[in-house]
Design an enzyme around this catalytic site. Sequence first.
Site, PDB file in Angstrom:
ATOM      1  N   ARG A  54       0.805  -1.227   0.000  1.00 35.34           N
ATOM      2  CA  ARG A  54       0.000   0.000   0.000  1.00 35.34           C
ATOM      3  C   ARG A  54       0.833   1.269   0.000  1.00 35.34           C
ATOM      4  NH1 ARG A  54      -2.776  -3.969   1.550  1.00 35.34           N
ATOM      5  NH2 ARG A  54      -0.788  -4.521   2.458  1.00 35.34           N
ATOM      6  N   THR A  55       1.810   1.356   0.882  1.00 39.63           N
ATOM      7  CA  THR A  55       2.511   2.639   1.024  1.00 39.63           C
ATOM      8  C   THR A  55       3.255   2.971  -0.268  1.00 39.63           C
ATOM      9  OG1 THR A  55       2.746   2.100   3.353  1.00 39.63           O
ATOM     10  CG2 THR A  55       4.052   3.944   2.538  1.00 39.63           C
ATOM     11  N   LYS A  83      25.199  -4.182  -1.623  1.00 35.28           N
ATOM     12  CA  LYS A  83      26.672  -4.210  -1.725  1.00 35.28           C
ATOM     13  C   LYS A  83      27.311  -3.492  -0.551  1.00 35.28           C
ATOM     14  CE  LYS A  83      26.000  -3.270  -6.575  1.00 35.28           C
ATOM     15  NZ  LYS A  83      26.212  -2.142  -7.484  1.00 35.28           N
ATOM     16  N   ARG A 104      11.120   3.696   3.151  1.00 33.91           N
ATOM     17  CA  ARG A 104      10.824   2.812   4.292  1.00 33.91           C
ATOM     18  C   ARG A 104      12.111   2.074   4.621  1.00 33.91           C
ATOM     19  NH1 ARG A 104       5.784  -1.244   4.505  1.00 33.91           N
ATOM     20  NH2 ARG A 104       4.811   0.741   5.051  1.00 33.91           N
ATOM     21  N   HIS A 132       5.004   5.793  11.424  1.00 34.56           N
ATOM     22  CA  HIS A 132       4.500   5.603  10.059  1.00 34.56           C
ATOM     23  C   HIS A 132       3.511   6.751   9.804  1.00 34.56           C
ATOM     24  CE1 HIS A 132       3.286   3.844   6.406  1.00 34.56           C
ATOM     25  NE2 HIS A 132       2.955   2.627   6.787  1.00 34.56           N
TER      26      HIS A 132
HETATM   27  N1   CP Z   1      -0.264  -0.096   5.759  1.00 29.19           N
HETATM   28  C1   CP Z   1       0.940  -0.334   5.217  1.00 29.19           C
HETATM   29  O1   CP Z   1       1.949   0.292   5.575  1.00 29.19           O
HETATM   30  O2   CP Z   1       0.916  -1.325   4.263  1.00 29.19           O
HETATM   31  P1   CP Z   1       2.164  -1.785   3.424  1.00 29.19           P
HETATM   32  O3   CP Z   1       3.126  -2.441   4.388  1.00 29.19           O
HETATM   33  O4   CP Z   1       1.613  -2.730   2.414  1.00 29.19           O
HETATM   34  O5   CP Z   1       2.790  -0.551   2.826  1.00 29.19           O
END
Ligand code: CP
Length: 306
Positions: A54-55, A83, A104, A132
């Site tokens: 999603r993110t 590497k 991320r 998040h």
């Molecule tokens: N909600 C969320 O962060 O989903 P993903 O890990 O799929 O990005």
Amino acid sequence: MSNVRNLINITDLSLAEIDHLIEIADDIVAHPEMYNEICAHKKLATLFFEPSTRTRLSFEAAMLELGGSVLGFSSANSSSAAKGESVSDTIRTVGCYADIIAMRHPKEGAPIVAAERTTVPIINGGDGGHFHPTQTLTDLLTIKRKKGRLNNLVIGLCGDLQFGRTVHSLIEAMLRYENIEFILISPDELKVPDYIKEEMNKAGVKWREVTRLEDAMSELDILYMTRVQRERFFNEADYIRLKDSYILNLDKLKTAKEDLAILHPLPRVNEISVEVDDDPRACYFFQALCGKHIRMALILFLLGIK
Ligand code: CP
């Protein structure tokens, strides 16, 4: 001093700025034609050192729908991190190619290091068990659209409250709204960390901990379910023992309010039975759609595009 705005933690945004983002997100839905070229010639890099559906994809869809382009990688293994390249060097390099970066990383604080190494805006798409913030913006937009308000709410947070970064960010955000009460539903081993409890106490909000979902259900306006995250456990046996602590099904919803909103950041594993998906109170796929709208608004805001 640089004027660049980053989003590392939800508290980097004032309440007025969050309201503004929600307004833009609603305007994007109302008038999509006004936005579909607005980021022409702008590039978003998505640097995902940890898996995501999603993110990452909602950020990419957001930029494409704004008329911009996207580049990036979806795992550390497909970048020079494999590497041995440092996050600092990766970010400094990608800052030469992109106008804005969403990242991320499994290590807490990695986006702070990143923001020190580039002059393009950095968006934290999740750092370890820490924060998040774009999920929180997603959650706030979902709650606003479903309940019509962000105050006067009893919010149940259920599942892995220790490692759940979406939970930590959502609590931080909701502490700034009026008349919020939290009911924290988790096994003893996965309780909210002490620093979050201190922040709730400092803000003077009402909160309590319970271990059974049934002990909170009838009071809730929002039920925020979370996954027990295998990747955060050091010990597989602990994960196996705790992973099915809560399974929301229609039977458990019998005592719930008719206008309860059930949220989940997703992905889910077993914690919500698929039979709940057709219940009008289930909002988690709508929530995923809200994630694209609010990320469109955030990209515009951080790029300073009016
Ligand atoms: N909600 C969320 O962060 O989903 P993903 O890990 O799929 O990005």
